[in-house]
Write a protein that holds these residues in place. Structure first.
Motif, PDB file in Angstrom:
ATOM      1  N   UNK A  84       0.816  -1.219   0.000  1.00  0.00           N
ATOM      2  CA  UNK A  84       0.000   0.000   0.000  1.00  0.00           C
ATOM      3  C   UNK A  84       0.847   1.265   0.000  1.00  0.00           C
ATOM      4  N   UNK A  85       1.994   1.227   0.656  1.00  0.00           N
ATOM      5  CA  UNK A  85       2.800   2.446   0.762  1.00  0.00           C
ATOM      6  C   UNK A  85       3.555   2.752  -0.527  1.00  0.00           C
ATOM      7  N   UNK A 141      -4.149   8.133  -5.524  1.00  0.00           N
ATOM      8  CA  UNK A 141      -3.956   9.542  -5.178  1.00  0.00           C
ATOM      9  C   UNK A 141      -4.551   9.862  -3.811  1.00  0.00           C
ATOM     10  N   UNK A 142      -5.701   9.258  -3.505  1.00  0.00           N
ATOM     11  CA  UNK A 142      -6.313   9.501  -2.201  1.00  0.00           C
ATOM     12  C   UNK A 142      -5.389   9.040  -1.082  1.00  0.00           C
ATOM     13  N   UNK A 143      -4.701   7.915  -1.284  1.00  0.00           N
ATOM     14  CA  UNK A 143      -3.782   7.423  -0.264  1.00  0.00           C
ATOM     15  C   UNK A 143      -2.530   8.295  -0.152  1.00  0.00           C
ATOM     16  N   UNK A 144      -2.223   9.030  -1.222  1.00  0.00           N
ATOM     17  CA  UNK A 144      -1.066   9.931  -1.152  1.00  0.00           C
ATOM     18  C   UNK A 144      -1.336  11.096  -0.208  1.00  0.00           C
ATOM     19  N   UNK A 145      -2.605  11.510  -0.129  1.00  0.00           N
ATOM     20  CA  UNK A 145      -2.980  12.566   0.811  1.00  0.00           C
ATOM     21  C   UNK A 145      -2.191  13.845   0.637  1.00  0.00           C
ATOM     22  N   UNK A 146      -1.645  14.346   1.729  1.00  0.00           N
ATOM     23  CA  UNK A 146      -0.930  15.626   1.715  1.00  0.00           C
ATOM     24  C   UNK A 146       0.435  15.538   1.030  1.00  0.00           C
ATOM     25  N   UNK A 221       4.078  11.699 -12.435  1.00  0.00           N
ATOM     26  CA  UNK A 221       4.561  13.053 -12.134  1.00  0.00           C
ATOM     27  C   UNK A 221       3.431  14.063 -12.312  1.00  0.00           C
ATOM     28  N   UNK A 222       2.710  13.950 -13.426  1.00  0.00           N
ATOM     29  CA  UNK A 222       1.613  14.865 -13.692  1.00  0.00           C
ATOM     30  C   UNK A 222       0.540  14.763 -12.616  1.00  0.00           C
ATOM     31  N   UNK A 223       0.333  13.540 -12.129  1.00  0.00           N
ATOM     32  CA  UNK A 223      -0.663  13.340 -11.078  1.00  0.00           C
ATOM     33  C   UNK A 223      -0.193  13.862  -9.726  1.00  0.00           C
ATOM     34  N   UNK A 224       1.120  14.150  -9.618  1.00  0.00           N
ATOM     35  CA  UNK A 224       1.658  14.697  -8.376  1.00  0.00           C
ATOM     36  C   UNK A 224       2.110  13.668  -7.380  1.00  0.00           C
ATOM     37  N   UNK A 225       2.297  12.417  -7.812  1.00  0.00           N
ATOM     38  CA  UNK A 225       2.764  11.392  -6.887  1.00  0.00           C
ATOM     39  C   UNK A 225       4.219  11.660  -6.512  1.00  0.00           C
ATOM     40  N   UNK A 226       4.539  11.610  -5.235  1.00  0.00           N
ATOM     41  CA  UNK A 226       5.917  11.879  -4.819  1.00  0.00           C
ATOM     42  C   UNK A 226       6.851  10.777  -5.268  1.00  0.00           C
ATOM     43  N   UNK A 227       8.092  11.130  -5.516  1.00  0.00           N
ATOM     44  CA  UNK A 227       9.109  10.140  -5.898  1.00  0.00           C
ATOM     45  C   UNK A 227       9.727   9.525  -4.659  1.00  0.00           C
TER      46      UNK A 227
END
Length: 227
Positions: A84-85, A141-146, A221-227
């Protein structure tokens, strides 16, 4: 086995056989499906098919629903197999599973995402199955949160109003931003798949998997997911 159970079993087997023959027609002829042709291949009169599918459109709808469910199943299983992480891993798993299914089932993919079938209007019950891949990406994306990376361009208010309608009026700005990001990635994903399935990349890109993986990373990247 009771008479009613036997009839149900026979009906289920006939439904399955009709759809299998119809899929072979899709592969050979595209979505220009003919009940007469299906009946001919099965060695039965066309009127016999109407006991199972009252029209060509009813058969097309059954094939579309099967296609969406199959695509949802393989992408869901792939996403569930990643910790999940590992947000980018989950994202990549969904996209890669969708690509694998599309390449293995080009005729069904074409029915879902190719040219509209003339005269056919998909019923409302195809809408929910069609959203399952999108919802998987929304879940990531919801799990990415802040931790989502802020984007430089704000969502235009008219677009935000459409997103609020889809999400429900009680949604907040964060949910609207997430859905906007997923829609951008979703259109890019199925654009990539369509170009590959329909041969638009022939003689252009030979390293197909590497190209796809690279663009899945760009989508993340476009979706804003952190690397």
């Amino acid at each position: 086995m009771s008479a009613s159970s036997l009839r149900a079993r026979v009906r289920s087997e006939m439904n399955h056989e009709i759809k299998e023959v119809a899929r072979r027609h899709l592969a050979a002829e595209g979505a220009n499906l003919s009940l007469r042709g299906v009946a001919r291949d099965m060695g039965i009169v066309p009127s016999a098919l109407y006991r199972y599918f009252p029209s060509r459109d009813a058969l097309l709808t059954a094939l579309i629903l099967d296609g969406y469910e199959a695509l949802a199943r393989v992408t869901t299983e792939a996403e569930a197999g990643v910790p999940r992480e590992n947000l980018r891993g989950r994202w990549h798993a969904v996209c890669s599973a969708a690509r694998k299914w599309a390449l293995e089932h080009p005729a069904e993919y074409g029915l879902l995402y190719g040219n509209p079938v003339p005269g056919y209007v998909a019923p409302q019950d195809t809408v929910e199955p069609a959203t399952k891949v999108v919802l998987l990406l929304v879940g990531v994306l919801a799990d990415a949160g802040d931790s989502l990376v802020p984007l430089p361009s704000p969502v235009p208010e008219p677009v935000r109003a459409d997103l609020r309608t889809l999400l429900g009026e009680g949604s907040g700005a964060a949910a609207e931003e997430q859905l906007d990001r997923v829609f951008a990635a979703w259109t890019q994903l199925f654009g990539l798949l369509s170009f590959e399935v329909f041969g638009r990349m022939n003689d252009l890109i030979s390293a197909r998997t590497e190209y796809f993986d690279h663009h899945v990373g760009l989508m993340a990247d476009l979706a804003g997911l952190p690397r």
